[in-house]
Design an enzyme around this catalytic site. Structure first.
Site, short mmCIF file in Angstrom:
data_model
loop_
_atom_site.label_atom_id
_atom_site.label_comp_id
_atom_site.label_asym_id
_atom_site.label_seq_id
_atom_site.Cartn_x
_atom_site.Cartn_y
_atom_site.Cartn_z
N LYS A 143 0.72 -1.09 0.44
CA LYS A 143 0.10 -0.13 0.31
C LYS A 143 0.75 1.71 0.00
CE LYS A 143 -3.90 2.02 2.64
NZ LYS A 143 -5.36 1.32 3.14
N ASP B 164 -3.27 -3.96 -5.32
CA ASP B 164 -4.42 -3.37 -5.24
C ASP B 164 -4.89 -2.82 -5.98
OD1 ASP B 164 -6.43 -1.72 -3.89
OD2 ASP B 164 -7.10 -3.48 -2.70
N ASP C 23 -11.70 2.73 -2.58
CA ASP C 23 -12.90 1.68 -2.44
C ASP C 23 -14.07 1.91 -2.57
OD1 ASP C 23 -10.69 -0.37 -1.22
OD2 ASP C 23 -10.96 0.78 0.41
#
Ligand code: RNT
Ligand code: ZN
Length: 416
Positions: A225, A257, A294
């Site tokens: 991240k 991600d 998200d």
């Protein structure tokens, strides 16, 4: 001729076999994240909710699942509107502790037996995630990289136990579980020492992964991240850190991600590079809007580009696709269904591309044809092939699924 037959002929004229594309799509399993159903709360204690750990849900849409039974009902509803059988992605904090608190360093396969029954009943595979956040020992922002030995040992034990649970899933269900390690570790202000926490994390992971687990039942992955809320200045598990870690430990996959990179940096451009050096990778498909927000996955350019990279490079067996987003501002079941269906649409659109012809144009230097044709092919009748795929899968093709969700909201969710 029905719409599908017309579409089939249209695609055949550019060398694309729509039946083959549908057959391939049927075999692609997407891992559905259980945490969209309750805003990443988990069921460790009544009313547990996200606190600490660099992630955030926003929204107050009514009807979130308050316990495992409700979550399972909601997941079943979502899957009934999604073509084909998939996987369910669980977090450790979704254990069934029978109403008696079980801490993260005490979790056992027995706490997940109900989920295994649920998976068997619904023909699903399971994936797993240790939960290194929303806990008093993560409140300072450090877990396995903590300088405090007690905290560090606590979380190492959690990691080890999580892999045992994953192994149990794999064994019970006859399909491998992917266990994703995301640690929230990092800090708000710039640290003096960026290296020591990284050294501690690497060492902790070595210890967690040293415990033998059957590779047929489980494979681990590490998720990097860039920043999180409260870890704006430093995240221990950065992309370079995990690329390095996985390079040294090839049995461990890297998770990409979508939301974990700089705003203009895209994961679609990383897949081919990584696939040359690792046998498999894991995706957390999300949608960052300005930051790692998200948002629900939609059929947008980056999702399509990601699907193209997987399909064009023949990586369907090597890229594990999981979803990771949490929107509490809309109906949570709709959020799940939309994300999976959008991902499947993106994959279908990639499967319907006459890639070899485009590759040939590129090799011959015909960049004009490459550009013009990719644009024209966008308007081929993808929707008619999608409709056929849905029909063969026994679910509705169009927006009618929303009526089902609305009905469920009225009959079930609004009573919560
Ligand atoms: C957080 C990571 C992580 C979580 C889930 C809940 O930034 O993306 O994957 O979202 O594990
Ligand atoms: Zn993620």
């Amino acid at each position: 001729m029905n719409n599908y037959q017309i579409a089939k002929e249209k695609y055949a004229a550019i060398g694309v076999d729509t039946d083959a594309a549908i057959a391939k799509l049927k075999n692609i399993k997407i891992s559905l994240h259980c945490w969209q159903g309750d805003d990443v709360g988990g069921y460790e204690t009544v009313g547990s909710s996200l606190n600490g750990g660099g992630i955030q849900t926003t929204g107050n849409y009514p009807g979130k699942a308050r316990n495992i039974a409700e979550l399972q009902m909601d997941i079943e509803k979502a899957f009934s509107l999604i073509p084909q059988k998939h996987k369910l992605n669980l977090h450790a904090m979704y254990l069934d502790n029978g109403g008696k608190f079980v801490d993260r360093n005490e979790i056992e396969p027995a706490h997940f037996a109900g989920w295994v029954d649920f998976a068997k009943k619904n023909g699903l595979g399971l994936d797993f995630n240790p939960s290194f956040f929303s806990h008093k020992y993560a409140a300072d922002g450090w877990t396995i990289s903590s300088a405090d030995n007690f905290i560090r040992e606590f979380w190492i034990e959690h990691g080890i136990r999580s892999r045992k649970i994953a192994e149990y899933f794999g064994k019970e269900l006859g399909q491998r579980c992917n266990t994703n390690f995301w640690m929230c570790d990092g800090c708000k202000e710039a640290p003096i020492d960026r290296m020591a926490p990284r050294a501690r994390m690497a060492d902790a992971l070595d210890r967690i992964f040293a415990v033998p687990v059957d590779p047929k039942c489980n494979r681990d992955s590490v998720e990097s991240k860039l920043f999180g809320i409260g870890s704006e200045s430093y995240v221990v598990g950065s992309h370079e850190f995990f690329m390095g870690y996985a390079g040294k430990h090839p049995e461990v996959m890297v998770t990409l991600d979508t939301g974990h990179f700089h705003p203009t940096e895209v994961i679609s451009n990383k897949i081919s590079a990584m696939a040359l050096f690792s046998d498999e990778l894991l995706l957390h498909v999300s949608r960052p809007v300005r930051w790692d927000s998200d948002h629900v996955v939609i059929f947008d350019d980056e999702l399509r580009a990601t699907a193209q990279e997987i399909v064009r490079n023949n990586l369907l067996d090597r890229v594990n696709i999981a979803l990771d987003y949490f929107d509490a501002s809309i109906n949570r079941i709709a959020a799940w269904v939309l994300g999976v269906r959008s991902t499947q649409k993106a994959l279908l659109s990639a499967l319907l591309e006459p890639t070899e012809a485009l590759r040939k144009a590129e090799l011959e230097g015909d960049t004009t044809a490459r550009l013009v044709l990719t644009e024209e092919y966008k308007y081929y009748p993808l929707g008619d092939v999608w409709a056929e795929f849905c029909e063969q899968s026994g679910v509705c093709a169009g927006e009618e699924w929303l009526n089902e969700v609305k009905k469920y909201e009225k009959d079930v969710l609004s009573n919560r």
